[in-house]
Motif scaffolding. Structure first.
Motif, mmCIF file in Angstrom:
data_model
loop_
_atom_site.group_PDB
_atom_site.id
_atom_site.type_symbol
_atom_site.label_atom_id
_atom_site.label_comp_id
_atom_site.label_asym_id
_atom_site.label_seq_id
_atom_site.Cartn_x
_atom_site.Cartn_y
_atom_site.Cartn_z
ATOM 1 N N GLY A 126 -34.639 -35.366 -0.213
ATOM 2 C CA GLY A 126 -35.280 -35.466 -1.580
ATOM 3 C C GLY A 126 -34.248 -35.625 -2.807
ATOM 4 O O GLY A 126 -34.482 -36.740 -3.846
ATOM 5 N N GLY A 127 -32.938 -35.332 -2.492
ATOM 6 C CA GLY A 127 -32.048 -35.556 -3.446
ATOM 7 C C GLY A 127 -31.363 -37.074 -3.425
ATOM 8 O O GLY A 127 -30.638 -37.477 -4.439
ATOM 9 N N TYR A 172 -28.597 -36.703 4.406
ATOM 10 C CA TYR A 172 -29.052 -36.196 5.323
ATOM 11 C C TYR A 172 -30.254 -35.668 5.354
ATOM 12 O O TYR A 172 -30.906 -35.201 4.410
ATOM 13 N N MET A 205 -36.560 -28.846 1.739
ATOM 14 C CA MET A 205 -36.145 -27.321 2.601
ATOM 15 C C MET A 205 -35.984 -26.301 1.775
ATOM 16 O O MET A 205 -36.223 -25.296 2.001
ATOM 17 N N ASN A 206 -34.771 -26.618 0.833
ATOM 18 C CA ASN A 206 -34.099 -25.435 0.160
ATOM 19 C C ASN A 206 -35.126 -24.928 -0.816
ATOM 20 O O ASN A 206 -34.951 -23.680 -0.969
HETATM 21 C C1 LIG Z 1 -33.470 -31.002 -11.729
HETATM 22 C C2 LIG Z 1 -33.739 -30.113 -10.501
HETATM 23 N N1 LIG Z 1 -35.373 -30.263 -10.055
HETATM 24 C C3 LIG Z 1 -35.617 -29.426 -8.945
HETATM 25 C C4 LIG Z 1 -34.655 -28.460 -8.434
HETATM 26 C C5 LIG Z 1 -35.000 -27.644 -7.284
HETATM 27 N N2 LIG Z 1 -34.604 -28.004 -6.055
HETATM 28 C C6 LIG Z 1 -33.493 -27.393 -5.740
HETATM 29 S S1 LIG Z 1 -32.974 -28.111 -4.140
HETATM 30 C C7 LIG Z 1 -34.239 -28.624 -3.890
HETATM 31 C C8 LIG Z 1 -34.873 -29.343 -2.632
HETATM 32 C C9 LIG Z 1 -33.830 -30.335 -2.051
HETATM 33 O O1 LIG Z 1 -34.360 -31.093 -1.031
HETATM 34 P P1 LIG Z 1 -33.619 -31.929 -0.428
HETATM 35 O O2 LIG Z 1 -32.718 -33.073 -1.319
HETATM 36 O O3 LIG Z 1 -34.331 -32.591 0.760
HETATM 37 O O4 LIG Z 1 -32.286 -31.250 0.314
HETATM 38 P P2 LIG Z 1 -32.565 -29.988 1.436
HETATM 39 O O5 LIG Z 1 -32.892 -28.660 0.595
HETATM 40 O O6 LIG Z 1 -33.903 -30.118 2.146
HETATM 41 O O7 LIG Z 1 -31.423 -29.609 2.165
HETATM 42 C C10 LIG Z 1 -35.263 -28.638 -5.241
HETATM 43 C C11 LIG Z 1 -36.424 -29.344 -5.203
HETATM 44 C C12 LIG Z 1 -33.432 -28.503 -8.870
HETATM 45 N N3 LIG Z 1 -32.330 -27.834 -8.516
HETATM 46 N N4 LIG Z 1 -33.091 -29.337 -10.127
#
Ligand SMILES: Cc1ncc(C[n+]2csc(CCOP(=O)(O)OP(=O)(O)O)c2C)c(N)n1
Ligand code: SF4
Ligand code: SF4
Ligand code: SF4
Ligand SMILES: [Mg+2]
Lengths: 101, 387, 302
Positions: free
Chosen positions: C107-108, C132, C138-139
């Motif tokens: 997502g990031g 990754y 997931m978080n």
């Molecule tokens: C600007 C912003 N929008 C939403 C979030 C909420 N947020 C934090 S982590 C996350 C999910 C991260 O997903 P991913 O990048 O796939 O990493 P993963 O947790 O799966 O390892 C979200 C939506 C945030 N921290 N900042």
């Protein structure tokens, strides 16, 4: 040391002056363990182990160490009992034992 | 006192000149009117090597500030500049920089916020982000802009403060108006501003974890420290101005500038370039025997509550004139001035809030004269009004 | 990459040091393995930039700090921009021989961080960016991202009368990055750790931007046994739904070219996120896989 150990002497900050400057804190600073997460523990059978180091390579937590000559040692403070090492060992040299409660 | 050169510069060019003198390591910015000429001049300075810095042509304001935070997190001195929509787009990083105590210095060209679209000056951009934890200063002209940029590094990087700082220049009125500006010498600025030193950084010899999570048991303590740090700036600003005055001969008056307030009955409180319009009106009315005065707020954070109370202590009526409104209530500067006065035991003056200059609407000498008349006329029950 | 050294990385010469240790990732987390191995290759002179997401959430909980090298959490959209700033700052301060390396989730990377990543690649920043990919947010509790595969059930791509999981295809991040003319890009999988290590090693020597997209199964979000992470990651490659490739000097290459695929059905139905899929869904996924591979063979090997 190739990996950090738990800091037994750490005292949580009490007053503002005890807090770090900004949001910067020493790297590799562990104050608690992950041992309680585990319901099963991996045990290595040194007899069967070929020292291929696959388990060391693929442990997500990096807790299998090459500390004893020719043998491997698991840091049970941080092993989470996922079972990956046991599954991937081609010699079947690791088995999972239930943790007593 | 160090020798200075004179140059005919716009506010933006004065900022660029100040930035060069402060020797930042990293500049990351994204263009937006009326900030553009600052970053254009800086890009040229880096190109001709009169400024030895890394210039990052980033793809957004969020990235501009995020890059500055990253550079600050290895101990580099940083600069960025923006305005209006760009400042709003940075909002996440604004809080990140202050919470992480990264002393980034930024120029903001105060500009109206869409909608409707408008590129002209008002202060709704920065004032709507007053709570983001940055030190906020408002310049009155190009000279002050330049001096504030140099002082900003000394204030923001001070170990007691370690907080980012935003220097606000009214869009076009300051950013694009040319003035004769005194340029401090490089040796003078080097003596005034030592290299940035901090323990709040990643360090290859002592690895650190930065920008961490702090749960409910610890989080508030970090926020208390942040508050303390911004309050510490109250003293650091004064000390910095004093050192600056000794070296360069230009003295600033602290967090506010007050003119004829000692015996004034009617006072206008304002900030930014409009003070330049109020000043001659005050002098003219004074020459006619009217007891009028002006408070120009130079810093909105930390807020000069003591100074304001002192300056307004003898007034019968005070008008807060600002290019801002918090819809559904009143101007933010007014709210802050009111709150400062509420903390005092002295009798409250009558307080009026004049909202004007939104989207660049002109505020003329005649408007200011009308405002003083309004202050002198009997209370009509109206507190907040557009001019 | 004229100055690239051909020191072959292997289990035997990989560092014994741990740079990501004692973290709070779930048991069997594929993402944490990807970080751990990468930092072994990049070493102690690394600055790790980790945006909001699982890996930052499990690694920096004051006063428990799991990174033993320098590391910083970035804003969620800001991995590549903060990396750019770290690299520029270190350069300007005269610091030599360091790696600025980012670890962002799917997502990031493919959603909120794409703009900053694109900008950094465009500037040829000397950074290493590792995505990754656990195929969802997931978080925050398993929501759909642009890298969630078609058919996967997530909290925001539910299974009901109208929907059978995600209806979009995985965004082709590797190709998107390559289309920028990036200095180096690769896909990898924790199921093929040696291939991954070799790509990490290559990336560490690139003078410019490197991007590695590593497939990292998540037992919690995908619904399989914690012990199966490596097997699942390997099966994804072996059934052809993931592929191991590289892009450098303007050319795509496969680093693993399977002559036949194992069963897609077995791969998918072994995970609870796919268990609702019906025969026609499975056939649709196989059709898309075959299309992808015929494109790979036509475009990369012409
Ligand atoms: C600007 C912003 N929008 C939403 C979030 C909420 N947020 C934090 S982590 C996350 C999910 C991260 O997903 P991913 O990048 O796939 O990493 P993963 O947790 O799966 O390892 C979200 C939506 C945030 N921290 N900042
Ligand atoms: S995987 Fe098995 S054989 Fe190889 S080192 Fe580990 S325990 Fe020994
Ligand atoms: S059970 Fe999991 S965490 Fe424990 S040693 Fe094996 S692979 Fe590592
Ligand atoms: S939810 Fe998945 S990706 Fe996140 S820590 Fe747990 S296993 Fe790893
Ligand atoms: Mg994810």
């Amino acid at each position: 040391m190739n990996y950090p150990l738990r800091q037994n002497s750490f005292k949580p900050p009490e007053k503002l002056a005890d807090y770090p400057v900004g949001t910067a804190f020493p790297a590799g600073h562990l104050v608690d363990t992950n041992a309680s997460w585990r319901s099963r523990r991996p045990v290595i059978d040194a007899e069967k182990c070929s020292n291929c180091r696959i388990c060391w390579l693929i442990c997500p937590d990096g807790v299998i160490h090459n500390t004893t000559p020719g043998g491997l040692e698991i840091d049970y403070d941080y092993c989470k009992g996922c079972g990956i090492c046991a599954k991937e060992c081609r010699q079947n040299a690791i088995h999972m034992e239930n943790e007593g409660i | 006192m160090m020798l200075e050169q004179k140059a005919f510069l716009s506010g933006n060019e004065a900022v660029a000149a100040g930035v060069r003198l402060a020797r930042p390591h990293v500049i990351a910015a994204y263009p937006i009117t009326p900030q553009t000429t600052v970053i254009e001049r800086l890009a040229e300075m880096v190109e001709d090597e009169s400024l030895k810095a890394e210039y990052l042509n980033v793809e957004s304001e969020h990235s501009a500030l995020s890059a500055c935070i990253g550079a600050s997190a290895v101990g580099a001195r940083t600069f960025t500049a923006t305005s209006s929509q760009g400042l709003l787009y940075m909002a996440e990083c604004l809080h990140y920089a202050s919470g992480g105590r990264f002393p980034v210095v930024m120029m903001n060209a105060n500009r109206s916020v869409a909608l409707p679209w408008n590129i002209y000056g008002d202060q709704r951009d920065s004032l709507s982000l007053l709570d983001c934890g940055w030190i906020q200063a408002y310049a009155e002209n190009a000279q002050e802009s330049l001096d504030l940029i140099i002082q900003a590094y000394a204030i923001a990087e001070h170990p007691d403060v370690l907080t980012p700082m935003m220097i606000n220049l009214d869009g076009f009125v300051i950013t694009h108006t040319y003035e004769l500006v005194s340029l401090p010498s490089q040796e003078g600025v080097d003596a005034f501003l030592p290299p940035f030193q901090t323990v709040n950084k990643m360090d290859l010899d002592h690895p650190m974890s930065l920008a961490f999570t702090a749960g409910p048991a610890y989080n508030q303590a970090f926020k208390q420290l942040q508050h303390q740090a911004v309050l510490s700036a109250l003293k650091v600003i004064l000390d910095t101005e004093e050192r600056f005055g000794q070296l360069f001969g230009r003295n600033y008056s602290g967090l506010i500038e007050s003119i004829h307030c000692e015996d004034a009955e009617f006072i206008i409180v304002t900030l930014g370039s409009v003070a330049g319009t109020v000043k001659p009106v005050v002098e003219r009315l004074r020459s006619l025997g009217e007891r009028v005065g002006l408070v120009r707020i130079r810093y909105m954070r930390p807020f000069p509550d003591r100074e304001i109370r002192k300056a307004l202590a003898g007034a019968k009526a005070v008008g807060v004139l600002e290019k801002d409104i918090s819809f559904g209530y009143e101007g933010t500067v007014f709210t802050n001035v009111n709150s400062a006065l509420m903390r005092s035991k002295v009798i409250q003056p009558r307080l009026l809030n004049f909202i004007g200059g939104l989207g660049g609407k002109d505020i003329s000498v005649a408007d200011i004269e009308r405002l003083f008349l309004r202050l002198k006329s009997p209370d009509d029950g109206e507190t907040v009004g557009f001019i | 990459m004229g100055n690239r050294q051909e020191k072959k990385i292997s289990i035997r010469n990989l560092s014994d040091r741990e740079f990501f240790y004692g973290h709070k990732g779930c048991p069997g987390c594929g993402g944490s393995l990807a970080l751990r191995l990468a930092l072994k290759v990049f070493g102690e002179r690394s600055y790790a930039v980790v945006p909001a997401g699982c890996m930052s959430a499990v690694g920096f909980i004051f006063p428990q700090m799991a990174f033993t090298c320098n590391a910083i959490i970035s804003t969620f959209p800001g991995t590549a921009s903060m990396l750019s700033g770290v690299a520029a700052g270190a350069r300007a301060l005269g610091i030599k021989d360091f790696h600025a390396v980012g670890f962002a989730g799917d997502g990031g990377t493919a959603d909120i961080g794409l703009q900053a990543l694109s900008g950094a690649i465009d500037r040829h920043e000397k950074i290493i960016y590792i995505c990754y990919d656990n195929e969802a947010y997931m978080n925050t509790g398993v929501q759909k991202s642009a890298l969630t595969p078609a058919g996967a059930r997530t909290a925001t791509s539910p299974v009901g009368n109208r929907l059978r999981g995600a209806v979009t295809q995985k965004k082709p991040m590797f190709e998107i990055v390559a289309a920028h003319g990036v200095d180096y890009a690769a896909t990898a999988s924790v199921g093929y750790p040696l291939d991954y290590l070799r790509k990490l090693e290559y990336a560490s020597q690139v003078d410019g931007t490197s991007y590695i997209h590593v497939f990292t199964p998540c037992p919690i979000g995908w619904g399989y046994e914690t012990s199966d992470t490596i097997a699942v990651a390997k099966n994804a490659v072996d059934c052809g739904l993931w592929y191991l490739a590289e892009f450098s000097n303007g050319r795509f290459t496969l680093t693993h070219n399977p002559s036949e695929f194992i069963s897609v059905q077995d791969y998918l139905l072994g995970q609870s996120r796919f268990r609702h899929l019906q025969e026609e869904d499975l056939q649709g996924i196989i059709t898309m896989r075959d299309l992808k591979w015929s494109n790979i063979h036509r475009e990369w090997f012409s």
